[in-house]
Design a protein around this motif. Structure first.
Motif, PDB file in Angstrom:
ATOM      1  N   TYR A   1      37.485  44.816  45.727  1.00 18.58           N
ATOM      2  CA  TYR A   1      37.159  45.758  44.660  1.00 18.58           C
ATOM      3  C   TYR A   1      36.579  47.049  45.247  1.00 18.58           C
ATOM      4  O   TYR A   1      36.293  47.156  46.443  1.00 18.58           O
TER       5      TYR A   1
ATOM      6  N   ARG B   1      41.184  52.705  44.515  1.00 20.30           N
ATOM      7  CA  ARG B   1      40.871  53.550  43.367  1.00 20.30           C
ATOM      8  C   ARG B   1      41.136  52.869  42.023  1.00 20.30           C
ATOM      9  O   ARG B   1      40.341  53.019  41.087  1.00 20.30           O
ATOM     10  N   PRO B   2      42.246  52.103  41.886  1.00 18.71           N
ATOM     11  CA  PRO B   2      42.464  51.440  40.586  1.00 18.71           C
ATOM     12  C   PRO B   2      41.305  50.532  40.172  1.00 18.71           C
ATOM     13  O   PRO B   2      41.016  50.397  38.987  1.00 18.71           O
ATOM     14  N   HIS B   3      40.628  49.926  41.156  1.00 21.65           N
ATOM     15  CA  HIS B   3      39.473  49.089  40.827  1.00 21.65           C
ATOM     16  C   HIS B   3      38.312  49.936  40.334  1.00 21.65           C
ATOM     17  O   HIS B   3      37.529  49.506  39.488  1.00 21.65           O
ATOM     18  N   PHE B   4      38.197  51.147  40.862  1.00 25.93           N
ATOM     19  CA  PHE B   4      37.155  52.074  40.381  1.00 25.93           C
ATOM     20  C   PHE B   4      37.418  52.427  38.932  1.00 25.93           C
ATOM     21  O   PHE B   4      36.530  52.322  38.078  1.00 25.93           O
ATOM     22  N   ASP B   5      38.641  52.820  38.633  1.00 27.82           N
ATOM     23  CA  ASP B   5      38.972  53.224  37.262  1.00 27.82           C
ATOM     24  C   ASP B   5      38.831  52.049  36.293  1.00 27.82           C
ATOM     25  O   ASP B   5      38.464  52.226  35.141  1.00 27.82           O
ATOM     26  N   ALA B   6      39.121  50.842  36.789  1.00 26.03           N
ATOM     27  CA  ALA B   6      39.032  49.664  35.918  1.00 26.03           C
ATOM     28  C   ALA B   6      37.587  49.239  35.685  1.00 26.03           C
ATOM     29  O   ALA B   6      37.285  48.582  34.701  1.00 26.03           O
ATOM     30  N   GLY B   7      36.694  49.623  36.596  1.00 24.55           N
ATOM     31  CA  GLY B   7      35.311  49.171  36.488  1.00 24.55           C
ATOM     32  C   GLY B   7      35.070  47.882  37.250  1.00 24.55           C
ATOM     33  O   GLY B   7      34.289  47.031  36.820  1.00 24.55           O
ATOM     34  N   GLN B   8      35.773  47.709  38.369  1.00 22.54           N
ATOM     35  CA  GLN B   8      35.606  46.496  39.185  1.00 22.54           C
ATOM     36  C   GLN B   8      35.006  46.890  40.528  1.00 22.54           C
ATOM     37  O   GLN B   8      35.651  47.586  41.315  1.00 22.54           O
ATOM     38  N   TYR B   9      33.773  46.427  40.766  1.00 22.88           N
ATOM     39  CA  TYR B   9      33.071  46.874  41.961  1.00 22.88           C
ATOM     40  C   TYR B   9      32.582  45.712  42.804  1.00 22.88           C
ATOM     41  O   TYR B   9      32.330  44.626  42.299  1.00 22.88           O
TER      42      TYR B   9
ATOM     43  N   ASP C   1      40.462  60.241  46.295  1.00 19.12           N
ATOM     44  CA  ASP C   1      41.689  60.624  45.592  1.00 19.12           C
ATOM     45  C   ASP C   1      42.898  59.805  46.034  1.00 19.12           C
ATOM     46  O   ASP C   1      43.832  59.615  45.260  1.00 19.12           O
TER      47      ASP C   1
ATOM     48  N   GLY D   1      37.428  54.633  33.805  1.00 14.58           N
ATOM     49  CA  GLY D   1      38.334  55.686  33.349  1.00 14.58           C
ATOM     50  C   GLY D   1      37.892  56.242  32.001  1.00 14.58           C
ATOM     51  O   GLY D   1      37.800  57.456  31.808  1.00 14.58           O
TER      52      GLY D   1
ATOM     53  N   GLU E   1      29.485  44.284  44.224  1.00 17.79           N
ATOM     54  CA  GLU E   1      28.062  44.434  43.915  1.00 17.79           C
ATOM     55  C   GLU E   1      27.212  44.120  45.139  1.00 17.79           C
ATOM     56  O   GLU E   1      26.109  44.632  45.290  1.00 17.79           O
TER      57      GLU E   1
ATOM     58  N   TYR F   1      32.149  51.543  45.418  1.00 18.01           N
ATOM     59  CA  TYR F   1      31.309  52.603  44.846  1.00 18.01           C
ATOM     60  C   TYR F   1      29.841  52.198  44.729  1.00 18.01           C
ATOM     61  O   TYR F   1      28.947  52.939  45.092  1.00 18.01           O
ATOM     62  N   LYS F   2      29.612  50.972  44.228  1.00 20.79           N
ATOM     63  CA  LYS F   2      28.223  50.549  43.975  1.00 20.79           C
ATOM     64  C   LYS F   2      27.457  50.210  45.244  1.00 20.79           C
ATOM     65  O   LYS F   2      26.229  50.114  45.196  1.00 20.79           O
TER      66      LYS F   2
ATOM     67  N   GLN G   1      37.697  50.756  32.309  1.00 25.37           N
ATOM     68  CA  GLN G   1      36.331  51.029  31.877  1.00 25.37           C
ATOM     69  C   GLN G   1      35.788  52.344  32.431  1.00 25.37           C
ATOM     70  O   GLN G   1      35.375  53.223  31.677  1.00 25.37           O
TER      71      GLN G   1
ATOM     72  N   SER H   1      30.283  44.685  37.213  1.00 22.52           N
ATOM     73  CA  SER H   1      31.695  44.616  37.561  1.00 22.52           C
ATOM     74  C   SER H   1      32.475  43.719  36.607  1.00 22.52           C
ATOM     75  O   SER H   1      31.991  42.675  36.181  1.00 22.52           O
TER      76      SER H   1
ATOM     77  N   HIS I   1      42.025  46.658  32.684  1.00 25.89           N
ATOM     78  CA  HIS I   1      40.810  47.391  32.333  1.00 25.89           C
ATOM     79  C   HIS I   1      40.974  48.875  32.635  1.00 25.89           C
ATOM     80  O   HIS I   1      41.778  49.251  33.472  1.00 25.89           O
TER      81      HIS I   1
END
Lengths: 252, 358
Positions: free
Chosen positions: B259, B238-246, B233, A80, B248, B262-263, A78, A68, A76
């Motif tokens: 965040y 969702r913006p956190h998903f696209d940014a890569g912020q999860y 959708d 995307g 954990e 997804y993970k 990423q 993360s 970010h």
């Protein structure tokens, strides 16, 4: 060894570009060369190879994302980018696949080999067995082939052509999750997911397809290198410049 | 005669003002994704059309669909829809019981043959001739077939009726079977979810009452107006998903900051439902908003698709919890080692071969 592929003598190099050199250490021979992979096939091969690398890496990262990121979400993109690269490479792979199918109708007979197996021919089964015996170190060498040998053709058909088609079909079905059920992807491929038991099952099978292709690529790279060194014909250069050299002229 | 009452009559009788009625029509139009020009149409239908009887059957179920339905958020929806639809039979909600209740079922079936709506909650178990679910002394599957024969349409409430849900999870000892595999000759509307969202349930019924036709359905028979988009959708994370912020782990910084889940196994990307837009309990929240991933309860066979906390379903036959990646990595390792061994043997035979011929 037959007379035609014997090593040349110093005298025989007279009048050639090698005149004056010693033939023996060069292991100079006169051998047959055939044009087998036409330019569109070669271009397609390398474009597909590159797209498979991108697809496998990005696909794996979509399933198991990198650690993360911290900071503002707005700074970010990423996941995307990972997904964008996956979809872009998928389009290149798919368009290439369709182009390759079209070329199978226009190209030489070797361009059709990966799309079907001549199961009705006794020769195919014999060649397949022979090739397996070679890989089991029981037979020393198989016959020479202009296109693909029977074992390579079989592996290509199942692990590349069918699996690739499966990945395209399931991939576009999954893509319709994003584009919507009324998009063309949804209308053409959307039925796949209920048929496979739901969205999650399609994700799962698409993921398995990646591993089939990854294993195939490993085996493909190994066998092609091995054949290039040990078999009676060249392979790697055939896919770069289109010409295949035979290392002997013996009839099989 | 009560059966000829219109919705509007019922509403007025319950003390709802004309003003509130028009407000309700506007809200319903908005909930159904219709433009304001449909408001008069809804109002007119409510004022003029006699109520369509709805027979609500209960099979193998937990009654969470009913629990959800009676908690429909807007008070008007709760008060009105429940009395508005002529819910002539629902053994859980109705006052009468036993023979009296069964008599109403027969009466409505006869009087409104071909015109009533059958709503099914739960599903019929087919094993042992249906003996795992007995209603009024007879197997539920018999009652279902009998009532369905005269129905105009069938609504499959919830994941049980739509897909089978928990009682149809492997190994499915009672052979619990979704409604569409038992009733083959009637239009079936699936409203999956465990339970479905209350406003989705009332919305589907209101649409059918108002326009006298089935809502537009997708390939699987779900109303498009509620099931055409994934949770993912319209998810506010969702913006956190696209940014890569999860997130954990459930107690980490990412979890506190809200965040993407997804993970930790959120099934939002594979689940078609309206939770992220309609939400639950009068729009208060939905699972993701409360910090837990979506479990995909409105998708086919969600009980059999692995952990709620993993992205992919497990692979059976390779240990208890092997994932596709673990099996794939192991296979790659085995193949890699095999290729290396093969290469070594090849090199040895090649060395010998050179000695022979060159």
């Amino acid at each position: 060894m037959s007379a035609s592929d014997r090593l040349l003598t110093d005298a025989e190099l007279k009048g050639t570009n090698l005149e004056g050199l010693h033939a023996r250490p060069l292991r100079a021979r006169r051998l047959l060369t055939v044009y087998v992979y036409e330019a569109p096939v070669r271009l397609w091969h390398w474009v597909t190879a590159a797209s498979i690398v991108v697809l496998a890496v990005t696909g794996y990262l979509i399933g198991s994302p990198p650690p993360s990121l911290s900071g503002e979400a707005s700074s970010h993109y990423q996941m995307g980018w990972i997904r964008y690269l996956h979809f872009a490479a998928a389009w290149i792979f798919s368009v290439g696949f369709v182009g390759r199918v079209i070329w199978a109708f226009m190209g030489n007979i070797y361009s059709r080999e990966i799309f079907f197996l001549p199961l009705w021919k006794k020769e195919y089964w014999k060649d397949l067995l022979d090739e397996m015996l070679v890989y089991a170190f029981i037979k020393k060498q198989a016959k020479t082939v202009v296109g693909h040998n029977a074992l390579a053709r079989t592996a290509l058909f199942f692990c590349f052509t069918l699996t690739g088609l499966f990945m395209i079909v399931t991939g576009f079905a999954l893509y319709s999750d994003g584009t919507g059920i009324d998009s063309w992807e949804g209308r053409v491929f959307g039925w796949i997911m209920p048929w496979q038991g739901g969205d999650l099952s399609t994700h799962f099978l698409h993921h398995w397809g990646m591993w089939v292709i990854v294993l195939f690529v490993m085996i493909h790279v190994y066998t092609v290198s091995r054949e290039d060194i040990m078999s009676r014909q060249t392979l790697i250069s055939a896919m770069t410049n289109g010409y295949r050299n035979f290392r002997d002229d013996r009839p099989d | 005669m009560a059966v000829l009452e219109t919705f509007y009559d019922v509403m007025r009788r319950q003390g709802i003002s004309r003003r509130s009625f028009v407000k309700y029509c506007s809200l319903t139009a908005a909930a159904l994704g219709l433009g304001p020009e449909f408001v008069p149409q809804i109002a007119e239908a409510m004022e003029t059309k006699p109520r369509t009887p709805v027979l609500w059957l209960h099979g193998l179920e937990c009654t969470c669909c009913s629990e959800s339905f009676i908690r429909a958020a807007h008070p008007l929806v709760k008060d009105v829809i429940l009395s508005m639809i002529s819910l002539d039979y629902d053994d859980t909600l109705m006052a009468s019981a036993g023979h009296q209740a069964e008599a109403i079922l027969d009466e409505v079936m006869e009087k409104y043959h071909g015109n009533y709506i059958l709503a099914v909650e739960g599903n019929p178990p087919l094993n042992e001739d249906g003996m795992y679910c007995i209603i009024g002394g007879k197997p539920f599957v018999d009652q279902l077939r009998r009532v369905a024969s005269g129905a105009k349409a069938v609504i499959s409430w919830g994941s049980c009726a739509s897909y089978g849900c928990v009682q149809a999870a492997r190994p499915n000892p009672t052979q619990a079977t979704p409604v569409h595999k038992v009733i083959l000759d009637k239009p079936i509307i699936k409203v999956p979810g465990c339970p479905p969202i209350a406003e989705v349930m009332t919305g589907v019924i209101t649409y059918m009452q108002t326009f006298d036709r089935l809502p537009e359905l997708d390939r699987q028979g779900r109303p498009k107006m509620f099931y055409s988009q994934r949770i993912h959708d319209k998810c506010y994370r969702r913006p956190h998903f696209d940014a890569g912020q999860y997130v954990e782990a459930f107690d980490d910084e990412g979890a506190r900051k809200g965040y993407c889940l997804y993970k930790v196994g959120c099934k939002g990307p594979t689940t078609y439902n309206a939770c992220s837009t309609v939400r639950w309990n009068d729009g208060v929240s939905f699972p993701i908003q409360s910090g837990h991933g979506c479990i995909g309860c409105s998708e086919d066979g969600f009980w059999d698709k692995g952990s709620w906390y993993a992205r992919l379903q497990d692979v059976s036959g390779f240990g208890i919890e092997a994932s596709a990646d673990k099996v794939g990595m192991a296979a790659a390792g085995v193949v890699g080692a095999g290729l290396a061994a093969h290469a070594a043997v090849s090199a040895l035979t090649r060395a010998r071969y050179k000695g022979d011929d060159v």
